[in-house]
Write a protein that holds these residues in place. Sequence first.
Motif, mmCIF file in Angstrom:
data_model
loop_
_atom_site.group_PDB
_atom_site.id
_atom_site.type_symbol
_atom_site.label_atom_id
_atom_site.label_comp_id
_atom_site.label_asym_id
_atom_site.label_seq_id
_atom_site.Cartn_x
_atom_site.Cartn_y
_atom_site.Cartn_z
ATOM 1 N N LYS A 1 0.821 -1.209 0.000
ATOM 2 C CA LYS A 1 0.000 0.000 0.000
ATOM 3 C C LYS A 1 0.856 1.260 0.000
ATOM 4 C CE LYS A 1 -4.036 -1.885 2.348
ATOM 5 N NZ LYS A 1 -4.880 -1.775 3.548
ATOM 6 N N GLU A 2 1.865 1.283 0.858
ATOM 7 C CA GLU A 2 2.755 2.451 0.917
ATOM 8 C C GLU A 2 3.491 2.636 -0.400
ATOM 9 O OE1 GLU A 2 5.274 1.920 4.348
ATOM 10 O OE2 GLU A 2 3.609 2.232 5.744
ATOM 11 N N LEU B 1 1.006 4.053 -3.058
ATOM 12 C CA LEU B 1 0.680 5.465 -2.843
ATOM 13 C C LEU B 1 1.866 6.364 -3.172
ATOM 14 C CD1 LEU B 1 -1.487 5.165 0.398
ATOM 15 C CD2 LEU B 1 -2.267 5.649 -1.947
#
Length: 111
Positions: free
Chosen positions: A49-50, A53
């Motif tokens: 996820k990081e 993003l």
Amino acid sequence: MQLPHGNKAILGNKIESYCLNIYHEKGKHKAILFDAKLGITIDNAYILKEALLSAAIREKVKIVKENDYGIHYNMKFILQTNVGESLILVGWIIRRGETFPRLTNCYPVKK
């Protein structure tokens, strides 16, 4: 080109319900690759996820198509973890009437 409004990108539940879900009929193949190549599972999904993003802000995209749903973009970036490294292919869409990108798909390259 940069992903328009990449700083407002939304991942939704695509990571947990599809890309890292070993019980999803189609997603399980991606989940197996993420685990084998990068050691990423549902338990440490924050790593993916990081990375997504961050990539939404800094990586280049290519417009794939524009249709009734919106504008579709493809992105490629390298993700490195303690387990390994892989090229990640990512799909985004900015839907008609919206101003932010949504994740549509992501997976590591098989090689």
